[in-house]
Scaffold this motif. Structure first.
Motif, short mmCIF file in Angstrom:
data_model
loop_
_atom_site.label_atom_id
_atom_site.label_comp_id
_atom_site.label_asym_id
_atom_site.label_seq_id
_atom_site.Cartn_x
_atom_site.Cartn_y
_atom_site.Cartn_z
N PHE A 31 0.85 -1.19 0.00
CA PHE A 31 0.00 0.00 0.00
C PHE A 31 0.89 1.24 0.00
N VAL A 32 0.63 2.15 -0.94
CA VAL A 32 1.45 3.37 -1.04
C VAL A 32 0.54 4.59 -0.92
N LYS A 33 1.18 5.75 -0.91
CA LYS A 33 0.46 7.03 -0.75
C LYS A 33 -0.62 7.15 -1.83
N ASP A 34 -1.77 7.66 -1.44
CA ASP A 34 -2.88 7.77 -2.39
C ASP A 34 -2.61 8.84 -3.45
N ARG A 35 -3.26 8.68 -4.58
CA ARG A 35 -3.22 9.69 -5.66
C ARG A 35 -3.99 10.92 -5.21
N PRO A 36 -3.45 12.12 -5.38
CA PRO A 36 -4.21 13.32 -4.99
C PRO A 36 -5.52 13.41 -5.78
N GLY A 37 -6.61 13.72 -5.08
CA GLY A 37 -7.90 13.89 -5.76
C GLY A 37 -8.46 12.61 -6.35
N HIS A 38 -8.03 11.48 -5.83
CA HIS A 38 -8.37 10.17 -6.41
C HIS A 38 -9.88 9.92 -6.42
N VAL A 57 8.95 5.74 -13.61
CA VAL A 57 8.73 4.85 -12.46
C VAL A 57 9.51 5.37 -11.24
N GLY A 58 10.73 5.81 -11.48
CA GLY A 58 11.54 6.35 -10.39
C GLY A 58 10.88 7.57 -9.77
N LYS A 59 10.32 8.43 -10.63
CA LYS A 59 9.72 9.67 -10.16
C LYS A 59 8.41 9.39 -9.40
N GLN A 60 7.61 8.48 -9.92
CA GLN A 60 6.28 8.23 -9.36
C GLN A 60 6.33 7.37 -8.10
N TYR A 61 7.19 6.37 -8.10
CA TYR A 61 7.16 5.38 -7.01
C TYR A 61 8.42 5.41 -6.14
#
Ligand code: NAD
Ligand code: TYD
Length: 352
Positions: A286-293, A346-350
């Motif tokens: 589980f990772v940080k939620d997407r803003p405004g998801h 991928v590096g930037k997002q995760y």
């Protein structure tokens, strides 16, 4: 001929491949070849004389005008877009440029071409704009699925830019009489899906022994449609849709993200078991939620079913199994599209 834009992307390439497999009519395929466009996907039709690939931007009026004059298409299917919500949150500019300005310029070039057609060709011409259910915004858990009359309430830069393009398309019909059709489809999955989106990303990461990132609590709900069913819906709307109308396209397959990921893990456990005997589900993180998801999207495709007699050929169970098998059989394609720029994203997002 028909002119397809974005035909080197996920849905566009499936559309072009299916079109040429089922009809003699040729395709001019205009695609900018952004990170999401991939000629490797079109390798099987590289030598097919019915397929003309042109690298270029839908926002390049001169190029589009020249193509229209040269090939005189009877229809345009507009699939070119920036399509990834997370990228739209990270850097929205390209979404405004392609999805709004690009669609506007494409419409202008098409309007000029269409105005010059003779009466019969003018009446038969179609501009089919491919859009998304995300323009309707977030749906409460127990609310009825989106119908074509739902209010537009886009919540991400991606969905807002798609909503804007839908409005422009609508206005070109209302104001100039351009014979337009719009489709609003739910989440697609299937072959040639770029592994930045949930389903191909999870398959790719699972096989690579990496984490399977679930945003927030994973209880967000999407409706899923096998890409080839989306393509058949587009063909059907192009063939028989009423001019000026919009048609919702969906699979009657509402699933939570966690459900989708567990299904993928179970199929992988069966088809390609991990060497250590553990389930792929142990890689779920589980990772940080997407803003405004948005919590839920759901599509009522009843208009398309009742008016145009369309129905999907795949259930989620059959489509998802085919999809996993396709990725297992096409690891070379995955390897080609996940080099270079993909690693950077991928590096930037995760992270890592
Ligand atoms: P994609 O990102 O896989 O492909 C988009 C393609 O458009 C790429 O080949 C890219 O090179 C090309 N492109 C981008 N900007 C361009 C420009 N300015 N000029 C010409 N070509 C350009 O997207 P996709 O998933 O295949 O989606 C296609 C369309 O369907 C989009 O309009 C999207 O909004 C819509 N849609 C997608 C989904 C989905 O689940 N993927 C669902 C509903 C609707
Ligand atoms: P995605 O495939 O990006 O499509 P969209 O945002 O257009 O619906 O995401 C599908 C769902 O999966 C969405 O609720 C976000 C979620 N998701 C994750 O939980 N983890 C991920 O790594 C990705 C890419 C998406």
């Amino acid at each position: 001929m028909i002119l397809v834009t974005g035909g080197a992307g996920f849905i566009g390439a499936n559309f072009v491949l299916d079109w040429l497999a089922g009809a003699d009519e040729g395709v001019v395929n205009l695609d900018k070849l952004t990170y999401a466009g991939n000629l490797d996907t079109l390798r099987g039709i590289a030598a097919d004389p019915r397929h003309v690939f042109v690298e270029g931007d839908i926002g390049d009026r001169k190029l589009v005008a020249d193509l229209l004059a040269q090939y005189r298409p009877r229809a345009i299917v507009n699939l070119a877009a920036e399509s990834h919500v997370d990228r739209s949150i990270d850097s929205p500019e390209e979404f405004i440029q392609t999805n709004i300005v690009g669609t506007f310029r494409l419409l202008e070039a098409v309007r000029a071409y269409w105005s010059g057609l003779d009466a019969d060709d003018k009446a038969a011409f179609r501009f089919l704009h491919v859009s998304t259910d995300e323009v309707y915004g977030d749906l409460d858990k127990n609310a009825p699925a989106f119908s074509e009359t739902n209010r537009y309430e886009p919540n991400s830069p991606y969905s807002a830019s798609k909503a804007a393009s839908d409005h422009l398309v609508r206005s070109y019909h209302h104001t100039y009489g351009l014979p337009v059709l719009t489709t609003n489809c739910s989440n697609n999955y299937g072959p040639y899906h770029f592994p930045e989106k949930l389903i191909p990303l999870v398959i790719h990461n699972a096989l690579a022994g990496k984490q399977l990132p679930i945003y927030g609590d994973g209880q967000q709900i999407r409706d899923w449609l096998y890409v080839k069913d989306h393509c058949s819906a587009i063909r059907r709307v192009l063939e028989a849709g009423r001019v000026g109308e919009t048609y919702n396209v969906g699979g009657w397959n509402e699933k939570s993200n966690l459900e989708v990921v567990h299904t993928l893990c179970a199929i992988l456990d069966e088809l390609k078991p991990r060497g250590d005997g553990a389930t792929y589900a142990s890689q779920i993180t589980f990772v940080k939620d997407r803003p405004g998801h948005d919590r839920r999207y759901a599509i009522d495709a009843g208009k398309l079913a009742n008016e145009l007699d369309w129905k999907p050929a795949e259930t989620f169970d059959t489509g998802i199994r085919k999809t996993v098998q396709w990725y297992l059989d096409h690891q070379e394609w995955v390897g080609n599209v996940t080099s270079g720029a993909y690693q950077h994203w991928v590096g930037k997002q995760y992270g890592s």
